[in-house]
Design a protein around this motif. Sequence first.
Motif, PDB file in Angstrom:
ATOM      1  N   UNK A 179      33.117  61.909  24.447  1.00 19.10           N
ATOM      2  CA  UNK A 179      33.018  60.441  24.530  1.00 19.10           C
ATOM      3  C   UNK A 179      34.046  59.730  23.662  1.00 19.10           C
ATOM      4  N   UNK A 180      34.565  60.428  22.667  1.00 20.63           N
ATOM      5  CA  UNK A 180      35.527  59.775  21.766  1.00 20.63           C
ATOM      6  C   UNK A 180      36.947  59.765  22.328  1.00 20.63           C
ATOM      7  N   UNK A 181      37.193  60.581  23.348  1.00 21.09           N
ATOM      8  CA  UNK A 181      38.520  60.597  23.965  1.00 21.09           C
ATOM      9  C   UNK A 181      38.809  59.222  24.569  1.00 21.09           C
ATOM     10  N   UNK A 182      40.093  58.874  24.605  1.00 20.18           N
ATOM     11  CA  UNK A 182      40.413  57.548  25.147  1.00 20.18           C
ATOM     12  C   UNK A 182      41.333  57.658  26.354  1.00 20.18           C
ATOM     13  N   UNK A 183      41.294  56.629  27.184  1.00 15.95           N
ATOM     14  CA  UNK A 183      42.017  56.655  28.456  1.00 15.95           C
ATOM     15  C   UNK A 183      43.510  56.395  28.289  1.00 15.95           C
ATOM     16  N   UNK A 184      44.300  57.238  28.955  1.00 18.13           N
ATOM     17  CA  UNK A 184      45.752  57.039  28.993  1.00 18.13           C
ATOM     18  C   UNK A 184      46.105  56.378  30.326  1.00 18.13           C
ATOM     19  N   UNK A 185      45.416  56.840  31.340  1.00 17.70           N
ATOM     20  CA  UNK A 185      45.660  56.360  32.696  1.00 17.70           C
ATOM     21  C   UNK A 185      44.313  56.195  33.381  1.00 17.70           C
ATOM     22  N   UNK A 186      44.151  55.064  34.073  1.00 17.50           N
ATOM     23  CA  UNK A 186      42.866  54.810  34.710  1.00 17.50           C
ATOM     24  C   UNK A 186      42.978  54.821  36.230  1.00 17.50           C
ATOM     25  N   UNK A 187      42.101  55.582  36.823  1.00 17.38           N
ATOM     26  CA  UNK A 187      42.054  55.673  38.272  1.00 17.38           C
ATOM     27  C   UNK A 187      41.739  54.287  38.858  1.00 17.38           C
ATOM     28  N   UNK A 188      42.314  54.009  40.026  1.00 15.37           N
ATOM     29  CA  UNK A 188      42.076  52.721  40.677  1.00 15.37           C
ATOM     30  C   UNK A 188      40.586  52.543  40.989  1.00 15.37           C
ATOM     31  N   UNK A 189      40.094  51.318  40.795  1.00 13.95           N
ATOM     32  CA  UNK A 189      38.695  51.004  41.109  1.00 13.95           C
ATOM     33  C   UNK A 189      38.674  49.772  41.994  1.00 13.95           C
ATOM     34  N   UNK A 190      37.590  49.597  42.659  1.00 17.51           N
ATOM     35  CA  UNK A 190      37.417  48.469  43.580  1.00 17.51           C
ATOM     36  C   UNK A 190      37.794  47.137  42.922  1.00 17.51           C
ATOM     37  N   UNK A 191      37.303  46.922  41.689  1.00 22.61           N
ATOM     38  CA  UNK A 191      37.541  45.635  41.019  1.00 22.61           C
ATOM     39  C   UNK A 191      39.017  45.382  40.724  1.00 22.61           C
ATOM     40  N   UNK A 192      39.833  46.425  40.738  1.00 21.95           N
ATOM     41  CA  UNK A 192      41.260  46.237  40.450  1.00 21.95           C
ATOM     42  C   UNK A 192      41.963  45.528  41.606  1.00 21.95           C
ATOM     43  N   UNK A 193      41.344  45.570  42.784  1.00 21.42           N
ATOM     44  CA  UNK A 193      41.938  44.906  43.944  1.00 21.42           C
ATOM     45  C   UNK A 193      43.331  45.437  44.215  1.00 21.42           C
ATOM     46  N   UNK A 194      44.295  44.530  44.367  1.00 18.05           N
ATOM     47  CA  UNK A 194      45.655  44.952  44.713  1.00 18.05           C
ATOM     48  C   UNK A 194      46.449  45.512  43.515  1.00 18.05           C
ATOM     49  N   UNK A 195      45.871  45.469  42.336  1.00 20.34           N
ATOM     50  CA  UNK A 195      46.622  45.920  41.162  1.00 20.34           C
ATOM     51  C   UNK A 195      46.562  47.438  41.016  1.00 20.34           C
ATOM     52  N   UNK A 196      47.647  48.094  41.334  1.00 17.20           N
ATOM     53  CA  UNK A 196      47.691  49.558  41.212  1.00 17.20           C
ATOM     54  C   UNK A 196      49.116  50.054  41.368  1.00 17.20           C
ATOM     55  N   UNK A 197      49.378  51.225  40.813  1.00 15.99           N
ATOM     56  CA  UNK A 197      50.682  51.863  40.956  1.00 15.99           C
ATOM     57  C   UNK A 197      50.436  53.262  41.510  1.00 15.99           C
ATOM     58  N   UNK A 198      51.249  53.624  42.475  1.00 15.41           N
ATOM     59  CA  UNK A 198      51.150  54.983  43.010  1.00 15.41           C
ATOM     60  C   UNK A 198      52.123  55.850  42.238  1.00 15.41           C
ATOM     61  N   UNK A 199      51.577  56.784  41.504  1.00 17.16           N
ATOM     62  CA  UNK A 199      52.433  57.622  40.655  1.00 17.16           C
ATOM     63  C   UNK A 199      52.026  59.079  40.819  1.00 17.16           C
TER      64      UNK A 199
END
Length: 467
Positions: A179-199
């Motif tokens: 649980x203490x690990x932190x996010x480097x990259x976040x998978x796209x979620x519904x709430x992100x809408x059009x905001x995303x990068x394909x990498x």
Amino acid sequence: MSLRFFNTLSRKVEPFVPRDTGKVAMYTCGPTVYARAHIGNFRTFLVSDLLHRYLKYLGYDVTWVMNLTDIDDKTIKGANAEGISLRDYTDKYIALFHEDRKIIGITDATMYPRATEHIPEMVKMVEDLVSAKHAYLVDGSAYFKIDSFPSYGQLARLNMEEMRVGERVASDEYEKEDVRDFALWKNWEEVDGPVAWDTSLGKGRPGWHLECSAMSLKYLGKGFDIHLGGVDLIFPHHQNEIAQTEGVTHEPLARYWVHSEHLLVDGQKMSKSLGNFFTVTDMLEKGWRPREIRYGLLSGHYRQRTNFQASGLDSIKQALARFEACAVNLEHADGKGGLPELRDIVARREQEFRDAMDDDLNYPEALAAVFNFVREANTLCQEHKIGSEERALAVATMKRFDSVLGFLSLDEAVADPEAAEIEALIEVRNEARKSKNWAEADRARDELTARGIILEDRAGKTIWRRK
RNA sequence: GGCGCCGUAGCCAAGUGGUAAGGCGGAGGUCUGCAAAACCUCUAUUCAGCGGUUCGAAUCCGCUCGGCGCCUCCA
């Protein structure tokens, strides 16, 4: 003595030795551009500005990078709520940020890199961290593995073993190994809408901390000199930056960490519910002039919580008026012969100024040296010891002080729309004074006083200013 | 529970082992037709309280009282 400041890494005041002689590379965590920045944010940026100005005063060649966080939960939410692109949404607040910072005299940084323009660099860093076994991928997201970085927690002096783990962990992060690990990259979620990068990491977006690691490394290199930010960023943001960067470079991210304390407004933390939440524009609307805002926000030492009092305006106006009066006194001085004395004064007060700034940016003490200089310069004017040579020296000295203080040059000489009218009334009064018609002269003065104009009769000339 | 900060005059605010910077405000004075500004003098025998260490403490140590921050995305 030379420059030294409190390094959060060691919790000690340390002499400053730049990585490259004569050059300084510094990085400031800039604003998240989802709303207009408030004066608390600006107080932090003002501390970076003060350091930037002082380093330049000392003759350093400074590279100052301030990032703009234009991708995070709040910017995504804001853009999607307005139904506009993230770019358009953040462009708006970036423009406002620059508008506000210029108003209060925050000098231009060398560059203002945006997170969204450094996605490839961030992806590369995640890949490097994964190969170095400092990170892992789960369900399209990447996390930094805290256990892989033994010194994690050191900057904030947190013991990770004893840390409370519990209710604050978001439910959508259950897939983390720890649980203490932190996010480097976040998978796209519904709430992100059009905001995303394909990498290569998948469709998603970067975590917050990653941008500062990627951009500071790109523009300032390994082991750069000074990293600044507000105290609240020590953990987790700066700690995470260190883990990310050092996990890849195996060298210190930055050698000095400088953190500014928070601003309190009327003794309390700024919050919208308390009604003490202000932006630079709010202050202007309340009648504060730019130089007054700057002076007020810098009223205390940067490592001390500073109380910004809305009621302190009168006191600030009076203090600033001393500088204006000194400038006017010098301008009208018509004496001579004070050069040796003035040179002594300049040397002594400027030395005090430098000693104070060198000592962990002791701005209040440096300001005291300037006030003492002002008093002594005024005395020399009064003693008729200031002529053209002396005036040039005194004015140059004040300019040098102000290259660091930065408030004297703000909002000067703005043409007053009523100037012609006011000057006509002054003329009426002076005519009356010539014929010793004191009643008429006083009537003119009273009228001007009623309009908020203060008169000063100087040798052969009457000057005026607004209260 | 862990880590840490602060409490200095009416207000703001430096000083962190050698006898209280600076700004605002206040009192008196010089100057001025009257003013304003400027300048001069004064404005904390004392640094939240109580103990202790020391030749010496606002500064170091302990306790008490009173504010406050951080402990996963807030500058």
